[in-house]
Motif scaffolding. Sequence first.
Motif, PDB file in Angstrom:
ATOM      1  N   ASN A 120       0.861  -1.185   0.000  1.00 50.94           N
ATOM      2  CA  ASN A 120       0.000   0.000   0.000  1.00 50.94           C
ATOM      3  C   ASN A 120       0.897   1.235   0.000  1.00 50.94           C
ATOM      4  O   ASN A 120       2.086   1.159   0.258  1.00 50.94           O
ATOM      5  CB  ASN A 120      -0.985  -0.005   1.173  1.00 50.94           C
ATOM      6  CG  ASN A 120      -0.300   0.052   2.520  1.00 50.94           C
ATOM      7  OD1 ASN A 120       0.461   0.976   2.802  1.00 50.94           O
ATOM      8  ND2 ASN A 120      -0.553  -0.945   3.363  1.00 50.94           N
ATOM      9  N   GLU A 121       0.298   2.385  -0.319  1.00 54.10           N
ATOM     10  CA  GLU A 121       1.080   3.606  -0.486  1.00 54.10           C
ATOM     11  C   GLU A 121       1.749   4.064   0.807  1.00 54.10           C
ATOM     12  O   GLU A 121       2.874   4.564   0.786  1.00 54.10           O
ATOM     13  CB  GLU A 121       0.202   4.710  -1.068  1.00 54.10           C
ATOM     14  CG  GLU A 121      -0.161   4.424  -2.516  1.00 54.10           C
ATOM     15  CD  GLU A 121      -1.068   5.470  -3.130  1.00 54.10           C
ATOM     16  OE1 GLU A 121      -1.201   6.571  -2.558  1.00 54.10           O
ATOM     17  OE2 GLU A 121      -1.625   5.185  -4.192  1.00 54.10           O
ATOM     18  N   TRP A 125       7.898  -1.899  -6.082  1.00 54.83           N
ATOM     19  CA  TRP A 125       6.661  -1.112  -5.994  1.00 54.83           C
ATOM     20  C   TRP A 125       6.034  -0.952  -7.376  1.00 54.83           C
ATOM     21  O   TRP A 125       4.818  -1.107  -7.535  1.00 54.83           O
ATOM     22  CB  TRP A 125       6.951   0.247  -5.361  1.00 54.83           C
ATOM     23  CG  TRP A 125       5.744   1.107  -5.199  1.00 54.83           C
ATOM     24  CD1 TRP A 125       5.511   2.305  -5.815  1.00 54.83           C
ATOM     25  CD2 TRP A 125       4.591   0.866  -4.372  1.00 54.83           C
ATOM     26  NE1 TRP A 125       4.298   2.814  -5.416  1.00 54.83           N
ATOM     27  CE2 TRP A 125       3.713   1.948  -4.533  1.00 54.83           C
ATOM     28  CE3 TRP A 125       4.231  -0.165  -3.527  1.00 54.83           C
ATOM     29  CZ2 TRP A 125       2.495   2.034  -3.874  1.00 54.83           C
ATOM     30  CZ3 TRP A 125       3.008  -0.084  -2.865  1.00 54.83           C
ATOM     31  CH2 TRP A 125       2.163   1.007  -3.050  1.00 54.83           C
ATOM     32  N   LEU A 161       2.326  -2.219  -8.467  1.00 53.33           N
ATOM     33  CA  LEU A 161       1.314  -1.348  -9.071  1.00 53.33           C
ATOM     34  C   LEU A 161       0.867  -1.864 -10.429  1.00 53.33           C
ATOM     35  O   LEU A 161      -0.325  -1.824 -10.746  1.00 53.33           O
ATOM     36  CB  LEU A 161       1.849   0.076  -9.196  1.00 53.33           C
ATOM     37  CG  LEU A 161       2.087   0.834  -7.901  1.00 53.33           C
ATOM     38  CD1 LEU A 161       2.663   2.220  -8.192  1.00 53.33           C
ATOM     39  CD2 LEU A 161       0.821   0.933  -7.066  1.00 53.33           C
ATOM     40  N   THR A 178      -2.105   4.349  -8.952  1.00 45.94           N
ATOM     41  CA  THR A 178      -3.172   4.090  -7.993  1.00 45.94           C
ATOM     42  C   THR A 178      -4.129   5.259  -7.846  1.00 45.94           C
ATOM     43  O   THR A 178      -5.129   5.153  -7.166  1.00 45.94           O
ATOM     44  CB  THR A 178      -2.604   3.759  -6.594  1.00 45.94           C
ATOM     45  OG1 THR A 178      -1.826   4.862  -6.149  1.00 45.94           O
ATOM     46  CG2 THR A 178      -1.779   2.501  -6.632  1.00 45.94           C
ATOM     47  N   LEU A 191       4.163  10.006  -5.036  1.00 43.83           N
ATOM     48  CA  LEU A 191       3.309   9.286  -4.086  1.00 43.83           C
ATOM     49  C   LEU A 191       3.542   9.724  -2.672  1.00 43.83           C
ATOM     50  O   LEU A 191       4.565  10.086  -2.245  1.00 43.83           O
ATOM     51  CB  LEU A 191       3.539   7.779  -4.208  1.00 43.83           C
ATOM     52  CG  LEU A 191       3.110   7.180  -5.519  1.00 43.83           C
ATOM     53  CD1 LEU A 191       3.491   5.708  -5.561  1.00 43.83           C
ATOM     54  CD2 LEU A 191       1.622   7.330  -5.740  1.00 43.83           C
TER      55      LEU A 191
END
Length: 146
Positions: free
Chosen positions: A83-84, A114, A118, A128, A146
């Motif tokens: 997750n971010e 990452w 994604l 995202t 991000l």
Amino acid sequence: MSTPPPTQPPRTCAFCPHQTSTGCLPLKEDYALADLKLGGTDWSAAKYRKALAALEAADLILMDADTGEILVTRWWQDNSPNNESWFAGARKQCQGIKSEKLRNAATDSLGACWADFLARRSPTGGNTLGQRASPGIPLDERLRSL
């Protein structure tokens, strides 16, 4: 008969109390030898250095003797963020790695993992935010946003 190269870093590297989520840890030789002795082994400095050299030759770790840091090279392949917030925190922790060589290697590996995450997750090309990724913007610039 020669000893086959190791297939994984020693437990000291992977489970040291100084380990971070970056896969990099400060591990001075004297500390490692004392830790190994506590674990019931009595390694000499020469044996320890030989083991580290074998791990580095097998591309399992990178070392920086000047900073005393060791990086588990494939850390992000097994521990990639999903997750971010995790990614942002991991990127911030990578900036705390003292060795420029290891910091760059950890950051590059994290960024690649990452991007793979994604791309697998999003039908919009890995962005995202729901926007199509622009082929004109380099990946590292998109990741920085991000």
